[in-house]
Design a protein around this motif. Structure first.
Motif, PDB file in Angstrom:
ATOM      1  N   VAL A  33      -0.063  10.904  -9.962  1.00 48.61           N
ATOM      2  CA  VAL A  33      -0.026   9.441  -9.841  1.00 48.61           C
ATOM      3  C   VAL A  33       1.327   8.984  -9.303  1.00 48.61           C
ATOM      4  CG1 VAL A  33      -0.176   7.260 -11.089  1.00 48.61           C
ATOM      5  CG2 VAL A  33      -1.722   9.153 -11.692  1.00 48.61           C
ATOM      6  N   ALA A  34       2.393   9.532  -9.861  1.00 52.74           N
ATOM      7  CA  ALA A  34       3.733   9.169  -9.388  1.00 52.74           C
ATOM      8  C   ALA A  34       3.955   9.639  -7.954  1.00 52.74           C
ATOM      9  CB  ALA A  34       4.790   9.771 -10.310  1.00 52.74           C
ATOM     10  N   ALA A  35       3.431  10.822  -7.629  1.00 52.70           N
ATOM     11  CA  ALA A  35       3.619  11.357  -6.282  1.00 52.70           C
ATOM     12  C   ALA A  35       2.894  10.506  -5.244  1.00 52.70           C
ATOM     13  CB  ALA A  35       3.112  12.795  -6.219  1.00 52.70           C
ATOM     14  N   TYR A  36       1.631  10.167  -5.512  1.00 46.73           N
ATOM     15  CA  TYR A  36       0.881   9.364  -4.551  1.00 46.73           C
ATOM     16  C   TYR A  36       1.416   7.941  -4.487  1.00 46.73           C
ATOM     17  CZ  TYR A  36      -2.526  13.125  -4.077  1.00 46.73           C
ATOM     18  OH  TYR A  36      -3.147  14.322  -3.804  1.00 46.73           O
ATOM     19  N   SER A  37       1.958   7.456  -5.588  1.00 47.78           N
ATOM     20  CA  SER A  37       2.589   6.140  -5.569  1.00 47.78           C
ATOM     21  C   SER A  37       3.799   6.144  -4.646  1.00 47.78           C
ATOM     22  CB  SER A  37       3.001   5.728  -6.983  1.00 47.78           C
ATOM     23  OG  SER A  37       3.683   4.490  -6.970  1.00 47.78           O
ATOM     24  N   GLU A  38       4.580   7.217  -4.713  1.00 46.20           N
ATOM     25  CA  GLU A  38       5.745   7.346  -3.825  1.00 46.20           C
ATOM     26  C   GLU A  38       5.301   7.507  -2.373  1.00 46.20           C
ATOM     27  OE1 GLU A  38       9.764   7.612  -2.736  1.00 46.20           O
ATOM     28  OE2 GLU A  38       8.856   7.053  -4.659  1.00 46.20           O
ATOM     29  N   MET A  39       4.244   8.291  -2.168  1.00 49.29           N
ATOM     30  CA  MET A  39       3.787   8.570  -0.816  1.00 49.29           C
ATOM     31  C   MET A  39       3.209   7.343  -0.125  1.00 49.29           C
ATOM     32  SD  MET A  39       0.879  11.285   0.493  1.00 49.29           S
ATOM     33  CE  MET A  39       1.858  12.761   0.265  1.00 49.29           C
ATOM     34  N   PHE A  40       2.406   6.565  -0.843  1.00 49.52           N
ATOM     35  CA  PHE A  40       1.691   5.461  -0.209  1.00 49.52           C
ATOM     36  C   PHE A  40       2.307   4.093  -0.532  1.00 49.52           C
ATOM     37  CE2 PHE A  40      -1.580   8.822  -0.768  1.00 49.52           C
ATOM     38  CZ  PHE A  40      -1.807   9.075   0.577  1.00 49.52           C
ATOM     39  N   VAL A  41       2.418   3.775  -1.813  1.00 48.40           N
ATOM     40  CA  VAL A  41       2.880   2.438  -2.198  1.00 48.40           C
ATOM     41  C   VAL A  41       4.324   2.215  -1.773  1.00 48.40           C
ATOM     42  CG1 VAL A  41       3.211   0.828  -4.099  1.00 48.40           C
ATOM     43  CG2 VAL A  41       1.240   2.386  -4.115  1.00 48.40           C
ATOM     44  N   ALA A  42       5.200   3.162  -2.120  1.00 51.10           N
ATOM     45  CA  ALA A  42       6.619   2.995  -1.802  1.00 51.10           C
ATOM     46  C   ALA A  42       6.843   2.964  -0.289  1.00 51.10           C
ATOM     47  CB  ALA A  42       7.432   4.127  -2.433  1.00 51.10           C
ATOM     48  N   THR A  43       6.089   3.764   0.443  1.00 53.06           N
ATOM     49  CA  THR A  43       6.254   3.775   1.904  1.00 53.06           C
ATOM     50  C   THR A  43       5.803   2.469   2.522  1.00 53.06           C
ATOM     51  OG1 THR A  43       5.904   6.174   1.937  1.00 53.06           O
ATOM     52  CG2 THR A  43       5.655   4.998   4.018  1.00 53.06           C
ATOM     53  N   LEU A  44       4.675   1.938   2.048  1.00 55.79           N
ATOM     54  CA  LEU A  44       4.134   0.714   2.630  1.00 55.79           C
ATOM     55  C   LEU A  44       4.897  -0.533   2.205  1.00 55.79           C
ATOM     56  CD1 LEU A  44       0.300   1.415   2.326  1.00 55.79           C
ATOM     57  CD2 LEU A  44       1.694   1.457   4.391  1.00 55.79           C
ATOM     58  N   THR A  45       5.646  -0.463   1.128  1.00 56.42           N
ATOM     59  CA  THR A  45       6.432  -1.619   0.686  1.00 56.42           C
ATOM     60  C   THR A  45       7.888  -1.544   1.133  1.00 56.42           C
ATOM     61  OG1 THR A  45       6.804  -0.499  -1.440  1.00 56.42           O
ATOM     62  CG2 THR A  45       4.960  -2.063  -1.314  1.00 56.42           C
ATOM     63  N   ASP A  46       8.231  -0.511   1.851  1.00 56.31           N
ATOM     64  CA  ASP A  46       9.597  -0.336   2.363  1.00 56.31           C
ATOM     65  C   ASP A  46       9.601  -0.641   3.860  1.00 56.31           C
ATOM     66  OD1 ASP A  46      12.184   0.377   2.900  1.00 56.31           O
ATOM     67  OD2 ASP A  46      11.794   2.533   2.868  1.00 56.31           O
ATOM     68  N   PRO A  47      10.406  -1.587   4.344  1.00 54.57           N
ATOM     69  CA  PRO A  47      10.432  -1.907   5.782  1.00 54.57           C
ATOM     70  C   PRO A  47      10.716  -0.682   6.654  1.00 54.57           C
ATOM     71  CG  PRO A  47      11.595  -3.592   4.545  1.00 54.57           C
ATOM     72  CD  PRO A  47      11.274  -2.503   3.579  1.00 54.57           C
ATOM     73  N   PHE A  48      11.638   0.162   6.211  1.00 52.78           N
ATOM     74  CA  PHE A  48      11.934   1.363   6.985  1.00 52.78           C
ATOM     75  C   PHE A  48      10.721   2.290   7.018  1.00 52.78           C
ATOM     76  CE2 PHE A  48      13.405   5.807   7.161  1.00 52.78           C
ATOM     77  CZ  PHE A  48      14.066   5.794   8.375  1.00 52.78           C
ATOM     78  N   GLY A  49      10.029   2.437   5.890  1.00 51.39           N
ATOM     79  CA  GLY A  49       8.837   3.274   5.854  1.00 51.39           C
ATOM     80  C   GLY A  49       7.744   2.752   6.762  1.00 51.39           C
ATOM     81  N   LEU A  50       7.588   1.420   6.808  1.00 51.10           N
ATOM     82  CA  LEU A  50       6.591   0.831   7.697  1.00 51.10           C
ATOM     83  C   LEU A  50       6.922   1.109   9.153  1.00 51.10           C
ATOM     84  CD1 LEU A  50       5.894  -2.631   6.006  1.00 51.10           C
ATOM     85  CD2 LEU A  50       4.280  -0.740   6.291  1.00 51.10           C
ATOM     86  N   ARG A  51       8.197   0.954   9.520  1.00 52.08           N
ATOM     87  CA  ARG A  51       8.597   1.203  10.909  1.00 52.08           C
ATOM     88  C   ARG A  51       8.377   2.664  11.281  1.00 52.08           C
ATOM     89  NH1 ARG A  51      12.952  -2.212   9.407  1.00 52.08           N
ATOM     90  NH2 ARG A  51      14.306  -0.382   9.104  1.00 52.08           N
ATOM     91  N   GLN A  52       8.745   3.551  10.380  1.00 45.62           N
ATOM     92  CA  GLN A  52       8.558   4.969  10.652  1.00 45.62           C
ATOM     93  C   GLN A  52       7.079   5.331  10.769  1.00 45.62           C
ATOM     94  OE1 GLN A  52      11.752   5.720  11.771  1.00 45.62           O
ATOM     95  NE2 GLN A  52      11.087   7.718  11.049  1.00 45.62           N
ATOM     96  N   THR A  53       6.261   4.702   9.961  1.00 47.00           N
ATOM     97  CA  THR A  53       4.817   4.945  10.046  1.00 47.00           C
ATOM     98  C   THR A  53       4.266   4.489  11.390  1.00 47.00           C
ATOM     99  OG1 THR A  53       4.583   4.677   7.645  1.00 47.00           O
ATOM    100  CG2 THR A  53       2.591   4.454   8.967  1.00 47.00           C
ATOM    101  N   ALA A  54       4.709   3.327  11.858  1.00 48.71           N
ATOM    102  CA  ALA A  54       4.261   2.832  13.161  1.00 48.71           C
ATOM    103  C   ALA A  54       4.710   3.753  14.287  1.00 48.71           C
ATOM    104  CB  ALA A  54       4.797   1.417  13.385  1.00 48.71           C
ATOM    105  N   VAL A  55       5.946   4.243  14.205  1.00 49.40           N
ATOM    106  CA  VAL A  55       6.452   5.140  15.244  1.00 49.40           C
ATOM    107  C   VAL A  55       5.683   6.456  15.238  1.00 49.40           C
ATOM    108  CG1 VAL A  55       8.452   6.516  15.943  1.00 49.40           C
ATOM    109  CG2 VAL A  55       8.750   4.123  15.306  1.00 49.40           C
ATOM    110  N   PHE A 296       2.469  11.702   6.896  1.00 51.08           N
ATOM    111  CA  PHE A 296       3.676  12.356   7.407  1.00 51.08           C
ATOM    112  C   PHE A 296       4.933  11.730   6.809  1.00 51.08           C
ATOM    113  CE2 PHE A 296       1.270  14.002  11.217  1.00 51.08           C
ATOM    114  CZ  PHE A 296       1.558  15.341  10.975  1.00 51.08           C
ATOM    115  N   VAL A 297       5.008  10.395   6.877  1.00 50.78           N
ATOM    116  CA  VAL A 297       6.205   9.706   6.394  1.00 50.78           C
ATOM    117  C   VAL A 297       6.298   9.795   4.874  1.00 50.78           C
ATOM    118  CG1 VAL A 297       7.403   7.481   6.293  1.00 50.78           C
ATOM    119  CG2 VAL A 297       6.188   8.150   8.376  1.00 50.78           C
ATOM    120  N   GLY A 298       5.185   9.549   4.190  1.00 49.74           N
ATOM    121  CA  GLY A 298       5.190   9.640   2.739  1.00 49.74           C
ATOM    122  C   GLY A 298       5.442  11.052   2.249  1.00 49.74           C
ATOM    123  N   GLY A 299       4.957  12.048   3.006  1.00 49.04           N
ATOM    124  CA  GLY A 299       5.214  13.431   2.632  1.00 49.04           C
ATOM    125  C   GLY A 299       6.695  13.775   2.673  1.00 49.04           C
ATOM    126  N   ALA A 300       7.400  13.206   3.652  1.00 49.34           N
ATOM    127  CA  ALA A 300       8.855  13.419   3.713  1.00 49.34           C
ATOM    128  C   ALA A 300       9.541  12.812   2.488  1.00 49.34           C
ATOM    129  CB  ALA A 300       9.412  12.807   4.994  1.00 49.34           C
TER     130      ALA A 300
END
Length: 350
Positions: A33-55, A296-300
């Motif tokens: 639960v904590a891992a998937y939260s970091e992978m998906f929720v934290a990435t999608l709520t972080d501006p840098f994570g969103l930009r990296q996902t788009a790239v 990819f981004v959340g896995g990093a």
């Protein structure tokens, strides 16, 4: 086949793959639960994570379309990785050797990458159309040829002048993708969106798209109806390869700024599950590509935060493919269970 099952298969596939991957996380003493939260929720709520996902999504969308188009025609393009390398080589060479302003050089380099990728994919397309050569074998083998040619060029004729590292010189500013104002994402993202829209229009709104769908459903019926299966086979590979070629140059011009050995982390191979997840439409290819970019981004982030091996991302991709194959089996075949009983005599004895 219930409609909800047809459209829900990609969702069920992803959920099942993540559920099984949770077993690997537990084995690594990581809370899923904590891992998937970091992978998906934290990435999608972080501006840098969103930009990296788009790239990250740019080459995945374009290579996903490169596999999706032949798949609509009943063919398998497993060589998008090689077409991506072909486009990267030609686009980089043009960027380094042609002196033009950005408004002319960038379109020329993108066009050159598209032509290179299209011609590289056109070889197995022609062999399939002309002599019915298995396209899975030819596209896969040509991938290794393309990657080795690229490796040779960056170690020889195209190698940069500084040091002994196998890389080219940096692309000049006129040959690099500018950023989209306010988004901090290079313009390759707009190219990927334009490719999705163009693919949707062609497949859903044109005669050619109708022919591609019919040929993919029943090539014999298509031939009897006067459709040229050979032309369709060649076209889908040419256009798909062009998309993959643009993906290769977009990664160089938008992210890495120079061609180097093994610059792709396997975008062309990841395109296969993307196309399978999005096989019902170009818009679904876009969503599937965004999902894998998020992985990819959340896995990093997982690797840094929890010490999870990077190979877990490959495990998730493999599980997605396995569950997709399983879903296709149950969509194509009905499973019946029959219980045979021995006849009984009048006295009740078997």
């Amino acid at each position: 086949m219930p409609r909800w099952l047809v459209y829900g298969t990609p969702v069920f596939t992803v959920v099942a793959a993540l559920a099984v991957s949770a077993v690997a996380l537990v084995a690594l003493s990581v809370d899923p639960v904590a891992a998937y939260s970091e992978m998906f929720v934290a990435t999608l709520t972080d501006p840098f994570g969103l930009r990296q996902t788009a790239v990250r999504a740019v080459p995945l969308v374009l290579t996903g379309l490169a596999v999706y188009l032949p798949l609509r025609a009943g063919l398998w393009n497993v060589g998008a990785e090689g077409q991506l390398y072909a486009g990267a080589v030609v686009g980089t060479w043009l960027g380094l050797n042609v002196e033009l302003p950005m408004v002319a050089l960038l379109p020329l380099a993108v066009l050159g990458a598209a032509v290179a990728g299209g011609l590289w994919a056109g070889i197995p397309g022609y062999l399939k159309a002309k002599w019915d050569v298995n396209e899975i074998i030819t596209t896969l083998l040509l991938t290794f040829v393309a990657t080795e040619i690229a490796n040779y060029l960056v170690q020889g004729p195209m190698q940069g002048g500084r040091g002994n590292f196998p890389v080219t010189d940096l692309l000049p500013p006129a040959a690099t993708f500018p950023q989209i104002p306010g988004l901090d994402v290079h313009v390759g993202f707009l190219l990927a969106l334009a490719a999705v829209v163009a693919t949707y229009v062609v497949v859903r709104r044109t005669r050619l798209g109708f022919e591609v769908t019919v040929v993919g459903s029943n090539p014999l019926a298509a031939a009897q109806a006067g459709m040229s299966t050979s032309r369709v086979y060649l076209l889908v590979f040419l256009v798909g390869g062009a998309f993959a070629g643009i993906a290769g140059f977009s990664e160089i011009a938008g992210v890495q700024d120079r061609l180097r050995q093994d610059f792709s982390p396997g975008y062309g191979f990841t395109a296969i599950p993307i196309a399978l997840l999005g096989r019902n439409g170009a818009a679904r290819v876009l969503l599937a590509a965004l999902f894998f970019a998020l992985i990819f981004v959340g896995g990093a982030r997982l690797e840094v935060s929890f010490g999870v091996p990077a190979a877990l991302i490959d495990v998730i991709q493999a599980l997605v493919i396995l569950f997709l194959i399983t879903a296709e089996f149950f969509k194509r075949y009905a499973v019946d269970v029959e219980v045979e009983r021995e006849p009984t005599t009048a006295g009740g004895e078997a």
